[in-house]
Design a protein around this motif. Sequence first.
Motif, short mmCIF file in Angstrom:
data_model
loop_
_atom_site.label_atom_id
_atom_site.label_comp_id
_atom_site.label_asym_id
_atom_site.label_seq_id
_atom_site.Cartn_x
_atom_site.Cartn_y
_atom_site.Cartn_z
N ALA A 196 0.83 -1.21 0.00
CA ALA A 196 0.00 0.00 0.00
C ALA A 196 0.86 1.26 0.00
O ALA A 196 0.53 2.25 -0.65
N GLU A 197 1.98 1.21 0.71
CA GLU A 197 2.86 2.36 0.79
C GLU A 197 3.61 2.64 -0.50
O GLU A 197 4.02 3.76 -0.78
N LEU A 198 3.80 1.59 -1.31
CA LEU A 198 4.59 1.74 -2.52
C LEU A 198 3.77 2.00 -3.77
O LEU A 198 4.32 2.22 -4.85
N ILE A 199 2.45 1.95 -3.65
CA ILE A 199 1.61 2.22 -4.82
C ILE A 199 1.68 3.70 -5.18
O ILE A 199 1.48 4.57 -4.34
N LYS A 221 7.31 -6.41 -8.64
CA LYS A 221 7.86 -5.91 -7.39
C LYS A 221 8.41 -4.51 -7.62
O LYS A 221 8.70 -4.12 -8.76
N TYR A 222 8.58 -3.75 -6.54
CA TYR A 222 9.02 -2.37 -6.67
C TYR A 222 10.42 -2.30 -7.28
O TYR A 222 11.30 -3.10 -6.98
N HIS A 238 3.19 -1.56 -8.65
CA HIS A 238 4.19 -2.34 -7.93
C HIS A 238 3.63 -2.94 -6.64
O HIS A 238 2.68 -2.42 -6.06
N THR A 239 4.27 -4.04 -6.24
CA THR A 239 3.98 -4.64 -4.94
C THR A 239 5.20 -4.50 -4.06
O THR A 239 6.27 -4.09 -4.52
N SER A 240 5.06 -4.89 -2.81
CA SER A 240 6.20 -4.89 -1.90
C SER A 240 7.31 -5.76 -2.47
O SER A 240 7.05 -6.83 -3.02
#
Length: 292
Positions: free
Chosen positions: A114-117, A214-215, A229-231
């Motif tokens: 959630a933080e990286l979206i 992934k990020y 991206h995902t974690s």
Amino acid sequence: MAISNGGLILLKEMREQLPPSEQKIADYILLHPEQVATMTVSELGELSLTSGAAVTRLCKSLNLKGFQELKLRIIGDLGRKIELTNRDIKPNEPVSITIQKVTDLAVQTLRETAELIDSKQLEMAVDAIVNAKNIHFFGVGASGISAIDAQQKFLRINKPSTASTDLHMGATIIANATKDDVVFGISFSGSTFEVEKIIELANEKGAKTISLTKYGQTPISQLSSIQLHTSPNREANFRSGATSSRLAQLHVMDILFMSVASTQYDTTIHYLDETREAIESIQNQQNLKKKN
């Protein structure tokens, strides 16, 4: 609410992709996050033996608005005492401990995802899907599960969709795609050969391409016009079914689906009601047949 965490995760994951000067800054921040949270750009540049300009470049490399955003994210990480390591299971471990470890890792993965979206990229993906004539999801292995789940969701709201997990079948579908279609490639590593080929073919056909990886910059994300991206969380050694990455992918798909639904709220409710009634009708018929 704006995301105010994930700074340490960004630095940890992106470190190897950064130029030497920015790597030095990243290393300093990861070693001294508490001190960095109160520093200025110039102070960090001096203490990391680089420069204020290098700090600014680092923030751009992380796709952040500036040093202030990076500091806010780091402060958020410190406030929740973020854990940057995965906890693997051990031989003959009590099931109560396994339950806790698997749950903790799942929660950590979802939170970091959630933080990286990137909100702008998500909005672009929503707009592309809302206006798409067809949506073609593609993934192999565990990512194929996410592709099939996404197709099922969007079909329920009358968005023509396909899902394929085989390169030949996927290529057959994409060969007939047009500029009005969206091709959605899913790969945790971001370097799955089959997904990369599907995105390349979609680009040749002029279709809008979205990737979920992934990020970080990966071969697949760099080929895509929209990047989700995902974690980057590494899977534990016992990664049956790619547990963490699969959960993260499904989480992003849920967010994307809900975002699309929100932009077409009344229409979405109508289609969901229609599909629900159709399924219930079939189930009732099956129950009657069993009784008879």
